[in-house]
Design an enzyme around this catalytic site. Structure first.
Site, short mmCIF file in Angstrom:
data_model
loop_
_atom_site.label_atom_id
_atom_site.label_comp_id
_atom_site.label_asym_id
_atom_site.label_seq_id
_atom_site.Cartn_x
_atom_site.Cartn_y
_atom_site.Cartn_z
N LYS A 131 0.67 -1.07 0.11
CA LYS A 131 -0.04 0.03 0.12
C LYS A 131 0.82 1.17 0.11
CE LYS A 131 -4.03 -2.31 2.63
NZ LYS A 131 -4.65 -2.49 3.73
N SER B 3 -0.95 -4.72 11.15
CA SER B 3 0.25 -4.11 10.99
C SER B 3 0.09 -2.65 11.01
CB SER B 3 0.94 -4.73 9.69
OG SER B 3 0.32 -4.21 8.50
N ALA C 195 -1.55 0.43 6.60
CA ALA C 195 -1.87 -0.76 7.99
C ALA C 195 -2.70 -1.72 7.00
CB ALA C 195 -2.64 -0.01 8.81
N ASP C 196 -2.64 -2.88 7.58
CA ASP C 196 -3.41 -3.77 7.48
C ASP C 196 -3.76 -4.68 8.34
OD1 ASP C 196 -4.62 -4.87 4.56
OD2 ASP C 196 -4.22 -6.73 5.71
N THR C 197 -5.02 -5.61 8.49
CA THR C 197 -5.41 -6.58 9.54
C THR C 197 -6.08 -7.59 8.71
OG1 THR C 197 -6.15 -4.42 10.66
CG2 THR C 197 -7.10 -6.50 11.50
#
Length: 165
Positions: free
Chosen positions: A58, A121, A84-86
């Site tokens: 990203k 993250s 961020a990522d989840t």
């Protein structure tokens, strides 16, 4: 808790309303840019590796877009890009964003009687220096901000590291 943001500008690289809310609660002002990447082509076996790879992808996409437009200017103060990522891990299987309401219902229904874990993250890219600081967090019951996709303590730590270390 927030660092004096007058010395830097923040771009939140996410279209997530939850992440916007969390960053606002942390006391930061920011602009929004979404990465518009195909997350499904990025695969990793370990949840922590996957969420970090997605946050990096990203960031790469947004930096590339900024450089290709006239928006990328080095200012006197730093500009920080937060991506961020989840993912949810249930019974050892990574479950990313549901692709439909039906899939979301199936996921939620399937969680009854078991324990799900959220792995998220945060990656902070200093656009002036090119430095990147990131990490990941996990929660079983967890803090709400981790579950919602932007752990406050980790985000604050990465902002400080991207600025001064």
């Amino acid at each position: 808790m927030s660092t004096n943001s007058s010395a830097f500008t923040i771009i939140l690289g996410s279209s997530s309303m939850a992440r916007r809310q969390i960053l606002t609660e942390m006391g930061y002002e920011f602009t929004i840019m979404s990465a518009d990447i195909d997350e499904k082509v990025i695969r990793r076996e370990k949840p922590a590796d996957l969420v970090m790879a997605l946050a990096e992808a990203k960031a790469d996409a947004i930096v590339s877009r900024l450089k290709s437009t006239a928006q990328f200017e080095v200012e006197a103060h730093s500009t920080l890009l937060i991506t961020a990522d989840t993912v949810v891990v249930y019974e050892g299987i990574i479950r990313e964003k549901p692709s439909s309401k039906e899939e979301a219902r199936e996921f939620i229904k399937g969680y009854s009687g078991g324990q799900a874990e959220v792995v998220g993250s945060v990656l902070v890219t200093n656009l002036k220096t090119g430095k990147r600081k990131g990490g990941w967090d996990r929660a079983e019951v967890g803090t709400t901000d981790t579950v919602m996709g932007l752990p406050k303590a980790l985000t604050e730590k990465c902002i400080l590291e991207a600025l001064w270390l």
